[in-house]
Scaffold this active site. Structure first.
Site, short mmCIF file in Angstrom:
data_model
loop_
_atom_site.label_atom_id
_atom_site.label_comp_id
_atom_site.label_asym_id
_atom_site.label_seq_id
_atom_site.Cartn_x
_atom_site.Cartn_y
_atom_site.Cartn_z
CG HIS A 19 73.81 79.08 72.20
ND1 HIS A 19 73.30 79.76 73.10
CD2 HIS A 19 74.61 78.21 72.87
CE1 HIS A 19 73.51 79.69 74.17
NE2 HIS A 19 74.30 78.70 74.07
CE LYS A 56 76.13 79.28 86.17
NZ LYS A 56 75.91 78.94 84.60
CG ASP A 63 66.99 75.21 77.87
OD1 ASP A 63 66.78 76.28 78.65
OD2 ASP A 63 68.30 74.70 78.15
#
Length: 398
Positions: free
Chosen positions: A207, A16, A147
């Site tokens: 989230h 991506k 992350d």
């Protein structure tokens, strides 16, 4: 001076990308390459709002990157590959080695590889992308954005499990937390929207996508989060169980004849909303099923909301109060039903939310609380790619 930064998320057979102009933070183009190394790979790029798709065999990540760069030139997005000032790469696990993003060197590559046992499905794929970009674009900075980094500010009482301490020392067994880049972005954005210094805010960030995590952010730092050693822990998710009694694992093995790996697969891929409802992991399906009176779909939604409730209450206690609750990611941004279920009954905490505002906000930024509410509730579309681009500028010294 403006510079073009590529934000990259490399999977084992996918890539991506977003090309972002910094410091303006404007999206120039984005796209996705799927089925890398598999017959009939798919290359998709967005040019002037139009999606252009091409199906061709792409043997590896290097070839995928070359096709992407050629496409940039072909569509007049860049004149020359030297127009790209730096690349930023999402890396799932930074362990305790990376409390911040890092400029990639050979040593950093080795360290990312050494953490692969903590994220065997992701880190090797992320690293493959980094290596391919470093080979093809050797003269620009490449930055790894983890992350887990944002949650490295958690104190010991948050990240340690009640296990023999030696397990932590010898094997790195502790809570790491995930979705850090998203939680960091929305917490900073919440402070901007409220026009307050982030140092003065106690934020609970929700989230909620197919994977979901809640974070307690005090003064801009994560002090606790719902995911744990892996992204399996915490709240109920699309197909993941979230927290369960660990003694259930040997019990299920004994009852079903499955081995540990098979049970783990059930917890990761056949549990959560899918497991309870028996029909779908997608909240949109469950919402329409619940409206039609399907009890298990309603039950799945109730369990989902109740688990998030627990974390909101717990984290408000940990921070001695809360100033703002943020909803983000696919479900948090778009599902007024889920937001309503999560916020129901929280008035005792000073959370007064407006059902009309909640109904009208979908996939856009905005407050959904009444003006008099002491605790603000904001929907903020996440933008991990912009966060990656920011760190690429910072750590790549662009």
């Amino acid at each position: 001076m403006s510079s073009l930064v590529l934000a990259i998320n490399a999977g084992s057979s996918s890539l991506k990308f977003q090309l972002i102009r910094m410091p303006e933070e404007t999206l120039v183009t984005k796209g996705l390459i799927e089925r890398i190394g598999i017959k009939d790979s798919i290359f998709t790029i967005e040019v002037n709002g139009e999606k252009i798709k091409d199906v061709k065999d792409i043997k590896d990540h290097e070839e995928a990157i070359n096709i992407m760069l050629d496409s940039f030139k072909q569509h007049g997005i860049i004149d020359d590959i030297n127009d790209i000032a730096g690349t930023g790469h999402r890396v799932v696990h930074g362990g305790e080695l990376f409390p911040t993003s890092a400029l990639v060197t050979d040593k950093v590559e080795e360290q990312i590889e050494s953490l692969s046992e903590l994220a065997p499905l992701h880190n090797p794929a992320n690293l493959m992308g980094i290596r391919a970009f470093r080979k093809l674009l050797p003269n620009i900075p490449h930055v790894a954005v983890f992350d887990t980094s944002f949650h490295q500010s958690m104190p010991e009482q948050s990240y340690l499990y009640s296990l023999p301490y030696q397990y932590y020392k010898d094997y790195g067994i502790r809570k790491y937390g995930f979705h850090g880049t998203s939680h960091k972005y929305v917490s900073q954005r919440a402070a901007e929207i409220m026009n307050k210094p982030i140092e003065e805010l106690r934020i609970i960030s929700c989230h909620i996508g197919n994977g979901a995590s809640i974070a307690a952010i005090d003064g801009g730092e994560s002090i606790d989060t719902s995911m744990g050693f892996t992204p399996l822990a915490g709240v109920t998710m699309g197909t993941r169980s979230g927290n369960i009694d660990p003694a259930l694992i040997p019990f299920i093995m004994q009852k079903t004849g499955q081995n540990a790996e098979e049970v783990l697969n059930v917890l990761n891929k056949e549990s959560g909303l899918l497991g309870i409802s028996g029909t779908s992991s997608d909240l949109r399906d469950l919402e329409s099923d619940a409206e039609e009176g399907k009890e298990r779909a309603q039950l799945a939604l109730d369990v989902f909301a109740s688990r998030i409730h627990k974390y909101i209450g717990s984290y408000a206690t940990r921070m001695h109060g809360v100033d703002v609750i943020v909803f983000t990611a696919g479900v948090g941004e778009n599902s007024s039903t889920v937001r309503a279920k999560v916020l129901e009954g929280l008035e005792f905490m000073g959370i007064y939310w407006d059902p009309k505002k909640n109904e009208t906000i979908r996939g856009e930024e905005g407050f959904i609380n009444y003006p008099h509410s002491p605790v603000k509730v904001i929907v903020i579309p996440t933008n991990e790619e912009v966060m990656i681009a920011r760190d690429t500028v910072k750590f790549g010294e662009l």
